[in-house]
Design an enzyme around this catalytic site. Structure first.
Site, PDB file in Angstrom:
ATOM      1  N   PRO A   1       0.861  -1.352  -0.039  1.00  0.00           N
ATOM      2  CG  PRO A   1      -0.455  -1.506   1.882  1.00  0.00           C
ATOM      3  CD  PRO A   1       0.609  -2.140   0.985  1.00  0.00           C
ATOM      4  CD  GLU A   2       3.023   3.315  -4.542  1.00  0.00           C
ATOM      5  OE1 GLU A   2       3.044   4.254  -4.888  1.00  0.00           O
ATOM      6  OE2 GLU A   2       3.148   2.246  -5.241  1.00  0.00           O
TER       7      GLU A   2
END
Length: 295
Positions: free
Chosen positions: A2-3
């Site tokens: 997840p960014e």
DNA sequence: CATGCCCCCTGCACGC
DNA sequence: TGCGTGCAGGGGGCAT
């Protein structure tokens, strides 16, 4: 991982469930993830009330009434699942503590809350981690002390980026991935932002630097597209590459909108460009870009 | 200090 | 179907 957009979406999913609630039962099912859990992890959470659910870069920060903060990073494959209206009783979690073979695969931590909800942390690769840090020490904690600016805040200016890029002999791609410069960008959104800005990932970071006392035009172009790319992802509910899921179990659909990421060999999406997306490796990670319109 | 490289770990897609 | 290979959103830590 997840960014940033994905972490923010997770935060938004957790906040309404957690804010104002108390940790009633916490089950830690193995001694470590990427790092060992803090000593007495579950005990130090139990009885604490949650006063805030924040995000800094790709970190989730849960403030506790006792003055500590639960700092969590999802690594590459970390995920939270919320079950409302189940039990808050720790013994009903199953008594799996430290018995890594007996619990649902990769469900490493279960948080039971006073509102009867249960929040489960699942992380197959275990690159994620959880820490307990006194809130007052967060700014000077090694994880945060040298962390760069938030890309969605007011600090991302062409002048800031130009100053930080001055003299940097690394590839622009690597520069943008450096969390000490901008904190929260990851491999996907760096590739996407560079494409939108028409800049080659192979260009030296120093070419963003100061010219005649001011930032280069290309620097202004780049800082303009970074928030756009992140906002688009947020609005689309995050990307859904591989194992990313919202806390409600649904997946995002931003991946459809990728201009270059994961599109090796496919046509460039920029109108007026007839190039083909290439994949190269920089700093041991894939970079996707169009060599014909990214200079 | 700056930069480059390896590694942590598991799952999955792909080719044979 | 089974097996080997390569690759995956991050980032700490070490060598140079």
């Amino acid at each position: 991982m997840p960014e940033l957009p994905e972490v923010e979406i997770v935060r938004r999913g957790l906040e309404p469930m957690m804010l104002g609630q108390q940790f009633v039962g916490v089950e830690q099912r193995r001694p470590d993830l990427r790092f060992p859990f803090p000593a007495g992890f579950a005990t130090r959470l139990e009885g604490q009330t949650i006063t805030a659910v924040r995000r800094r870069a790709k970190y989730l920060i849960v403030d506790l009434s006792g003055g500590e903060a639960l700092v969590m990073h999802l690594g590459m494959s970390g995920r939270f699942t919320i079950q409302p209206g189940v039990s808050q009783s720790p013994q009903e979690f199953g008594g799996y503590v430290y018995d890594t073979g007996a619990y649902p695969q990769h469900d490493h931590v279960v948080f039971g809350l006073s509102n009867q909800s249960r929040i489960t942390y699942n992380d197959p690769r275990r690159f994620g981690f959880m820490l307990l840090v006194p809130q007052a020490e967060l700014p000077t904690h090694p994880l945060f002390a040298s962390m760069g600016i938030e890309p969605l805040g007011p600090d991302l200016t062409a002048l800031y980026l130009a100053k930080r890029a001055q003299g940097k002999r690394v590839a622009l791609k690597s520069f943008l991935l450096d969390q000490r410069i901008i904190a929260g960008l990851g491999n996907i959104y760096v590739c996407e932002a560079l494409h939108h800005a028409g800049l080659s990932p192979r260009r030296l970071a120093s070419t963003l630097g100061l010219r005649n006392g001011g930032p280069a035009d290309r620097t202004a172009r780049l800082i303009a597209v970074i928030p756009d790319v992140l906002h688009q992802a947020l609005n689309a509910g995050g990307s859904s590459l591989r194992d990313y899921r919202h806390t409600d179990g649904t997946s995002g659909d931003f991946q459809r909108a990728f201009a270059v990421y994961g599109r090796e060999g496919e046509p460039c999406k920029r109108s007026s460009c007839n190039g083909t997306v290439a994949r190269i490796v920089q700093a041991q990670r894939s970079t996707f870009y169009c060599a014909s319109c990214q200079r």
